[in-house]
Design a protein around this motif. Structure first.
Motif, short mmCIF file in Angstrom:
data_model
loop_
_atom_site.label_atom_id
_atom_site.label_comp_id
_atom_site.label_asym_id
_atom_site.label_seq_id
_atom_site.Cartn_x
_atom_site.Cartn_y
_atom_site.Cartn_z
N LEU A 563 0.83 -1.21 0.00
CA LEU A 563 0.00 0.00 0.00
C LEU A 563 0.86 1.26 0.00
O LEU A 563 0.55 2.24 -0.67
CB LEU A 563 -0.93 -0.01 1.21
N ASP A 564 1.99 1.25 0.75
CA ASP A 564 2.88 2.42 0.74
C ASP A 564 3.45 2.64 -0.64
O ASP A 564 3.50 3.76 -1.15
CB ASP A 564 4.02 2.23 1.75
N GLU A 565 3.88 1.56 -1.31
CA GLU A 565 4.48 1.71 -2.62
C GLU A 565 3.43 2.10 -3.65
O GLU A 565 3.69 2.86 -4.57
CB GLU A 565 5.17 0.41 -3.05
N ALA A 587 -9.92 6.68 -4.76
CA ALA A 587 -10.63 6.55 -3.48
C ALA A 587 -10.39 7.77 -2.60
O ALA A 587 -11.30 8.25 -1.91
CB ALA A 587 -10.17 5.27 -2.77
N ARG A 588 -9.16 8.30 -2.63
CA ARG A 588 -8.87 9.50 -1.85
C ARG A 588 -9.67 10.70 -2.36
O ARG A 588 -10.22 11.48 -1.58
CB ARG A 588 -7.38 9.82 -1.91
N LYS A 589 -9.75 10.86 -3.69
CA LYS A 589 -10.51 11.98 -4.24
C LYS A 589 -11.99 11.87 -3.90
O LYS A 589 -12.67 12.87 -3.67
CB LYS A 589 -10.31 12.05 -5.76
N LEU A 590 -12.51 10.64 -3.91
CA LEU A 590 -13.93 10.44 -3.61
C LEU A 590 -14.21 10.49 -2.11
O LEU A 590 -15.37 10.61 -1.70
CB LEU A 590 -14.39 9.10 -4.17
N GLY A 591 -13.18 10.36 -1.27
CA GLY A 591 -13.38 10.35 0.17
C GLY A 591 -13.92 9.03 0.68
O GLY A 591 -14.58 8.98 1.72
N HIS A 592 -13.61 7.92 -0.04
CA HIS A 592 -14.08 6.59 0.37
C HIS A 592 -12.91 5.81 0.97
O HIS A 592 -11.89 5.61 0.29
CB HIS A 592 -14.65 5.83 -0.83
N PRO A 593 -13.01 5.34 2.22
CA PRO A 593 -11.91 4.58 2.82
C PRO A 593 -11.64 3.28 2.06
O PRO A 593 -12.58 2.58 1.64
CB PRO A 593 -12.40 4.29 4.24
N LEU A 594 -10.35 2.95 1.87
CA LEU A 594 -9.92 1.73 1.20
C LEU A 594 -9.00 0.97 2.15
O LEU A 594 -8.08 1.55 2.71
CB LEU A 594 -9.18 2.07 -0.10
N SER A 595 -9.27 -0.33 2.34
CA SER A 595 -8.45 -1.13 3.25
C SER A 595 -8.14 -2.48 2.62
O SER A 595 -8.85 -2.94 1.73
CB SER A 595 -9.18 -1.33 4.60
N LEU A 596 -7.07 -3.12 3.12
CA LEU A 596 -6.60 -4.41 2.62
C LEU A 596 -6.41 -5.36 3.79
O LEU A 596 -5.78 -5.01 4.78
CB LEU A 596 -5.28 -4.23 1.86
N ARG A 597 -6.99 -6.56 3.66
CA ARG A 597 -6.75 -7.64 4.63
C ARG A 597 -6.24 -8.85 3.86
O ARG A 597 -6.78 -9.19 2.80
CB ARG A 597 -8.04 -8.00 5.38
N SER A 598 -5.23 -9.53 4.43
CA SER A 598 -4.66 -10.67 3.75
C SER A 598 -3.88 -11.52 4.73
O SER A 598 -3.35 -11.01 5.73
CB SER A 598 -3.74 -10.21 2.61
N ARG A 599 -3.84 -12.83 4.46
CA ARG A 599 -3.04 -13.77 5.24
C ARG A 599 -2.31 -14.69 4.28
O ARG A 599 -2.89 -15.13 3.27
CB ARG A 599 -3.91 -14.60 6.19
N PRO A 600 -1.03 -14.97 4.55
CA PRO A 600 -0.31 -15.87 3.65
C PRO A 600 -1.03 -17.21 3.50
O PRO A 600 -1.39 -17.86 4.48
CB PRO A 600 1.05 -16.03 4.35
N GLY A 601 -1.23 -17.61 2.25
CA GLY A 601 -1.88 -18.87 1.94
C GLY A 601 -3.39 -18.84 2.06
O GLY A 601 -4.04 -19.86 1.78
N ARG A 602 -3.99 -17.71 2.48
CA ARG A 602 -5.44 -17.65 2.67
C ARG A 602 -6.11 -16.61 1.77
O ARG A 602 -7.29 -16.36 1.90
CB ARG A 602 -5.74 -17.31 4.14
N GLY A 603 -5.38 -15.98 0.86
CA GLY A 603 -5.98 -15.02 -0.04
C GLY A 603 -6.02 -13.61 0.54
O GLY A 603 -5.48 -13.34 1.62
N SER A 604 -6.68 -12.69 -0.18
CA SER A 604 -6.74 -11.29 0.20
C SER A 604 -8.14 -10.75 -0.04
O SER A 604 -8.92 -11.33 -0.81
CB SER A 604 -5.73 -10.46 -0.62
#
Length: 752
Positions: A563-565, A587-604
């Motif tokens: 996400l940083d890159e 998403a920033r321009k629209l003002g909508h929060p964007l988040s990422l969840r992920s676990r190795p081997g379990r998808g994102s």
């Protein structure tokens, strides 16, 4: 002056002159002791910092040298890739032609000792191959043979298949002759079997194999299978190409220059323990495996870097030379200790004098207040300038990383497109192959998508994209994107799932469509197997739009870095940086929060939170499929573009759609075409930047040509085209579908 000093001297303390003189001395002694303690602590910190700096320097050196070795290996293996391409092209190859081709390839890569070709010969085809070998050598007879180890040859034992050598270019030495069966030796046989089953280069390590290289020198033999492009992936290979490389030449060219600074040992972890040693520098040449390296002085301070040669797992150990580190490590701490003692002594002396004459200097402090304030202001300004420079450098580094990522992503489809076009030039009949043409179009579409992403990022950074929020129903838009993505999912063998609630939201439907499309494409592209799902549901008064995948997943550090890159634009993975950069910025321009969840081997799962629409407003304008385009009836088209290749390709496409085309390469030619009363254009396709001016100078002539609004489409890469009033702008590069859509839109806009 003496009178002033006497008047300003501090009054004696209670208890007499001796107590008054003893107080500053005791305080100065206390400061001196504290300074000694701090100096000792600082020296220890400097010692640790020096050790860490030497460690980082050694790690940087090891990383750079190993990257150099990996590059040398990749360059060496390019010769095998070139040979495979030669034989996959199914062109006739003579012994002289192979020798010239192989020597030209080997001349580009130092360390190459020999290159060869061994076809796969079934047991039933052995007699035919031996006749061909005899004819090639100009002998009455020849046979597939095995070496006895005493310089004698004997016919190869019957086997279901053989890999006899047919062509060989020995750059340095070599005693193998055409006809020798490479499967006769177990090491070669195992490497060939690995290469055939994996489809990737496989290697075997021998010492001065077949008289290549200097006596006792290590030689690596690499085998790469050659398959028939028309056959299936499970079909037997046509044969293998062989490369023989000098280990000492490849490794010595990289590590010999550091002999005065470091000790080096390279081991082959894929070999038995007694045969792991490959290369040593400044160490006992009798080392056989890594366990013996621990007995060397300074081994614990060494750095380990693994790398690969084909399928062989190698590791490099870099150790500092004994006797150099202590001096360099103690230099800075000792210098710090001496400086600390000197400063502490000076500070104690200064404190003693300052306490005695403090009152005498009091009036100077008041006079220096103004000067000190000015100095503080200058320091603050200097600090602000420094931070601004750091921010500018950080932005420059982010831009450089972004350009590297974009260059990497653009090279992939461009490389594939170049190879497809080369194949089409060699065999024009491939143009009738629907599978080949689909691959060619897929590469062109991928290149077009990357250019569109780059243009979107440029428009986002320049502020040209501004949200236009309005209430709309989300489900029709998402269903359209699901249908659009099914083709990519089917090609990758993935299941595309959806679970969408019928809800409305308030946002910009076009920008939401871009965000979801990028998320779906990223998930489909980086999920090797399984499924990708799109879900839309309401939780806690908020609308959650989520894209799930069953991919490999990410560790916490990888998620933060990704996400940083993406926010700074460099691509952490192939192609991911561009898509996530656009998604985060939109998403920033629209003002909508964007988040990422992920676990190795379990998808994102990527989640975009949207506001719920007022139910009373859901009946307003809604985003849905665009109306079907009306049939195109432009008839005669005036095409104005000063690039002959672009003009020729566009005219050919228009004529294929049934239009007649008048071509103009400048403003003067365009004015002559507009003045022709017998062939008035029904539509104008116009570039903004022309060799003799700007296309906007034709606007008065376009209005006067037919006495009515003339449908006009601007085809340009100039951002200024978007500022023309009422303009329909098509940015270069543009696909045929976008061109047709723009022409249809121009015609609809010109209808009364």
């Amino acid at each position: 002056m003496g009178l002033d000093m006497g008047l300003m001297a501090p009054p004696p303390a209670a208890g007499g002159p001796q107590l008054a003189a003893r107080g500053p001395l005791l305080r100065a002694a206390g400061v001196f002791l504290v300074g000694l303690l701090l100096t000792a602590a600082g020296s220890l910190m400097l010692y640790d910092a020096a050790r860490q700096r030497e460690r980082r320097t050694l790690e940087d050196e090891a990383g750079a040298r190993v990257r150099h070795v990996e590059l040398s290996i990749e360059l060496a293996l390019e010769s095998l890739q070139a040979l495979r391409a030669l034989f996959e092209a199914s062109l006739p190859v003579t012994a002289d032609g192979f020798d010239r081709f192989a020597r030209a390839e080997a001349a580009r890569h130092r360390g190459t000792l020999a290159l060869g070709w061994a076809p796969r010969v079934d047991a039933g085809a052995r007699a035919g191959f031996e006749r061909e070998l005899a004819a090639l050598q100009g002998r009455p007879s020849a046979f597939i043979f095995e070496s006895t180890g005493h310089g004698m040859r004997r016919p190869a034992q019957p086997r279901p298949e053989h890999f006899p050598l047919l062509h060989l270019a020995a750059i340095e030495g070599g005693e193998i002759e055409p006809g020798q069966d490479l499967l006769a030796l177990s090491g070669r046989r195992q490497a060939i079997e690995i290469a055939v089953h994996s489809g990737r280069p496989a290697a075997t390590k021998v010492r001065r194999a077949d008289a290549w290289g200097a006596p006792g020198e290590l030689v690596i033999q690499v085998f790469l299978p050659v398959r028939d492009p028309a056959a299936g992936p499970l079909a037997p290979p046509r044969g293998v190409v062989i490369g023989v490389f000098s280990v000492s030449e490849i490794l010595g060219r990289v590590f010999d220059p550091v002999a005065e600074r470091l000790r080096v040992a390279i081991f082959d972890r894929s070999a038995p323990a007694a045969e792991q040693a490959l290369y040593t520098l400044g160490l006992d040449e009798g080392l056989r495996h890594e366990a013996e390296l621990r007995a060397q002085p300074g081994a614990d301070d060494g750095v380990l870097r693994p790398f690969q040669f084909a399928d062989r797992r190698w590791v490099a150990h870099l150790l500092p030379l004994p006797g150099r580190s202590p001096l360099s490590t103690l230099l800075w701490p000792m210098a710090g200790l001496g400086a600390g003692l000197l400063l502490t002594s000076l500070l104690a002396a200064y404190l003693f004098v300052a306490m005695v004459r403090g009152r005498q200097l009091f009036w100077l402090h008041r006079q220096l207040d103004g000067v000190q304030q000015r100095l503080i202001d200058e320091q603050v300004a200097a600090e602000v300038q420094r931070r601004l420079r750091e921010q500018a450098l950080a932005a420059a580094r982010a831009r450089s990383s972004f350009l590297q990522a974009a260059s990497h992503d653009l090279r992939q489809p461009l490389h594939a497109l170049s190879l497809y076009l080369n194949l089409l030039g060699d065999a024009p009949e491939r143009g009738r192959d629907p599978v080949f043409m689909a691959q060619l179009q897929h590469s062109a579409a991928a290149l077009q998508g990357l250019f569109d992403a780059l243009l979107d990022i440029g428009r986002l950074e320049s502020g040209q994209i501004e949200p236009a929020p309005r209430p709309f129903a989300l489900r029709p838009l998402l269903l359209g994107l699901i249908e659009e993505s099914r083709g990519l999912a089917q090609r990758k063998g993935l299941r595309l799932l959806d679970r969408l609630e019928a809800v409305g939201t308030v946002s910009d439907p076009l920008l939401i469509e871009r965000i979801v499309r990028n998320l779906l494409v990223n998930a489909l592209r980086y999920t090797p197997q399984g499924w990708v799902a799109l879900r839309c549901r309401v939780r806690g008064g908020r609308l959650r739009l989520q894209v799930f995948d069953s991919g490999p997943g990410l560790a916490p550090a990888q998620r933060r870095r990704l996400l940083d890159e993406a926010a700074g634009a460099p691509a952490a993975r192939e192609g991911a940086g561009l898509g996530l950069s656009i998604v985060q910025e939109l998403a920033r321009k629209l003002g909508h929060p964007l988040s990422l969840r992920s676990r190795p081997g379990r998808g994102s799962v990527l989640t975009l939170e949207l506001p719920l629409a007022d139910p009373a407003a859901e009946g307003g304008p809604q985003a849905g499929p665009a109306p079907a385009a009306a049939p195109w009836t432009a008839g005669h088209v005036l095409l104005v573009d000063d690039d002959p290749e672009v003009r020729s390709a566009t005219a050919a496409r228009l004529r294929a759609w049934g239009a007649t085309v008048a071509e103009a390469g400048s403003l003067a030619e365009a004015r002559l075409a507009l003045a022709d009363p017998e062939r008035p254009p029904g539509l104008v396709l116009l570039d903004l930047q022309l060799s003799d001016g700007r296309g906007s100078e034709l606007l008065p002539a376009l209005r006067d040509a037919a006495g009515r609004p003339l449908p006009t489409v601007w085809l340009s890469a100039d951002p200024a085209a978007a500022e023309l009033p009422g303009a329909i702008v098509l940015r270069k590069p543009a696909s045929a579908l976008k061109l047709r859509s723009a022409l249809d839109a121009a015609q609809r806009a010109a209808r009364p």
